[in-house]
Design a protein around this motif. Structure first.
Motif, PDB file in Angstrom:
ATOM      1  N   UNK A 158     -62.883   3.682-116.813  1.00  0.00           N
ATOM      2  CA  UNK A 158     -61.551   3.742-116.207  1.00  0.00           C
ATOM      3  C   UNK A 158     -61.380   2.645-115.170  1.00  0.00           C
ATOM      4  N   UNK A 159     -62.396   2.434-114.356  1.00  0.00           N
ATOM      5  CA  UNK A 159     -62.347   1.390-113.331  1.00  0.00           C
ATOM      6  C   UNK A 159     -62.187   0.018-113.979  1.00  0.00           C
ATOM      7  N   UNK A 160     -62.942  -0.228-115.038  1.00  0.00           N
ATOM      8  CA  UNK A 160     -62.837  -1.505-115.748  1.00  0.00           C
ATOM      9  C   UNK A 160     -61.434  -1.691-116.323  1.00  0.00           C
ATOM     10  N   UNK A 161     -60.901  -0.626-116.887  1.00  0.00           N
ATOM     11  CA  UNK A 161     -59.563  -0.688-117.474  1.00  0.00           C
ATOM     12  C   UNK A 161     -58.503  -0.972-116.416  1.00  0.00           C
ATOM     13  N   UNK A 162     -58.634  -0.323-115.258  1.00  0.00           N
ATOM     14  CA  UNK A 162     -57.666  -0.535-114.174  1.00  0.00           C
ATOM     15  C   UNK A 162     -57.688  -1.988-113.714  1.00  0.00           C
ATOM     16  N   UNK A 163     -58.878  -2.544-113.534  1.00  0.00           N
ATOM     17  CA  UNK A 163     -58.985  -3.942-113.110  1.00  0.00           C
ATOM     18  C   UNK A 163     -58.311  -4.868-114.120  1.00  0.00           C
TER      19      UNK A 163
END
Length: 377
Positions: free
Chosen positions: A238-243
């Protein structure tokens, strides 16, 4: 709970240190039916068998804090009148002797678990005479402050082995080994109550999942009826996707590298300083890194909004769940490049004559499939 507190309890799970006298449990088949129940006395087992059983239970306290081991908090109202908390207290206070509570827990667990195949539900109760610890860290066994009474639950898959040809060395002969059923390490489990600051905390439990990509949410909700964090692997994805989605064209290799380097440095510093409390990072800390890399305010605001939607505005995350501290991986559809974090700055992205390239200086000896090659130039 922190790593020291978990480690202190883990060391209890040995025959000469544990006060566990028996283990209650049931065997559940693939149809979610209880086939058998048991109340196994450790005194009636061989030393080797009891050590192995304690080792299986001990695995429920293994793994990383905020990855495999997650703190679950109960609201004040739950502690006062919640059915879930009341059941856990009945199990603990009776030392697993409350038959109605044990049966209710077994059924609650079976109804909420979604495991393939057969499994064991194991319950153990222990009373730990907590030794006093001085400011210098030394413990005084004869100066106990309290008795910490707790239960440990381990859900262990039971898997069938395959028939095989075996060799008996003493008899110097081969023989056919029949298929057998083996108890696997716990898939999920918990400790209640928590052992925070080396004392009983009835407002918390420690929840275990072997797989960082799975949190068995239905089981957790049935047992605790409290919110549980997103699984560690899902946090990372999720963090990777948000970035990637919020930074848009500003999501360059340099920006991603800077964010990951900052998080990795926090992990290393925390490890070197031997800090007891789990390491957590706030949304604001990540935003500061993005701004320092020259990311526009509009994109940082977009990151802020998506973070709130995905994790919650005040949620702090463990950096260990967000980055791989051991490598940097650059991937394309057909090519994957893995680099040690300390050399990640050697990687460049560049456009040459309209084509996009990933560049890595070829210094020193270069090998292809173990064969040293020569590069012209």
């Amino acid at each position: 709970m922190n790593e020291k507190e978990v480690g202190e309890l883990r060391r209890r799970f040995k025959a000469d240190k544990s006060a566990i006298t028996h283990v209650r449990g049931c065997y559940v088949n693939e149809k979610k039916e209880i086939v058998s129940q048991f109340n196994q006395s450790l005194a009636l087992m061989s030393e080797e068998e009891s050590e192995k059983l304690l080792a299986i239970l001990r695995r429920t306290l293994s793994g990383g804090i905020d990855r495999n081991l997650i703190d679950i908090s109960f609201a004040t109202k739950q502690v006062a009148e919640g059915e879930e908390h009341k059941l856990l207290m009945a199990l603990r206070d009776s030392g697993l002797g409350d038959e109605e509570a044990v049966q209710a827990f077994f059924q609650k667990a079976i109804d909420s678990l979604d495991l393939e195949g057969s499994y064991l539900i194991l319950l153990a109760h222990d009373r730990y005479d907590v030794p006093y610890r001085a400011k210098d860290g030394e413990t005084q066994k004869d100066a106990s402050e309290e008795v910490y009474s707790y239960i440990l639950c381990s859900i262990c898959p039971v898997k069938q082995t395959k028939p095989a040809l075996s060799f008996q060395a003493r008899e110097s002969r081969f023989y056919n080994r029949q298929a057998d059923w083996l108890v696997s390490p716990p898939e999920v489990g918990f400790l209640f109550p928590a052992f925070d600051d080396r004392t009983t905390n009835l407002y918390d439990a420690l929840y275990y999942n072997r797989d960082v990509g799975e949190n068995h949410e239905n089981f957790a909700q049935a047992v605790f009826a409290s919110p549980i964090p997103m699984p560690a692997q899902a946090q990372k994805e999720t963090f990777q996707s948000i970035l990637g989605e919020t930074l848009g064209e500003e999501c360059s290799y340099d920006v991603v590298q800077a964010v990951h380097d900052q998080l990795r440095e926090l992990v290393e510093e925390h490890k070197e300083n031997k800090e007891e409390e789990p390491l957590m990072v706030s949304k604001g800390a990540v935003k500061c890194v993005l701004l320092s890399c020259g990311v526009s305010e509009s994109h940082v605001n977009a990151f802020d909004s998506r973070y709130d939607d995905s994790f919650g505005a005040e949620t702090r995350l463990s950096p260990r769940n967000l980055v791989d501290a051991k490598q940097v991986q650059v991937s394309m559809p057909d090519v994957t490049i893995k680099v040690s974090p300390e050399y990640s700055a050697l990687v460049e992205t560049r456009s040459i004559n309209g084509k996009k390239y990933i560049l890595i200086p070829a210094e020193g000896e270069v090998e292809v499939n173990g064969v040293p090659i020569h590069i012209d130039g």
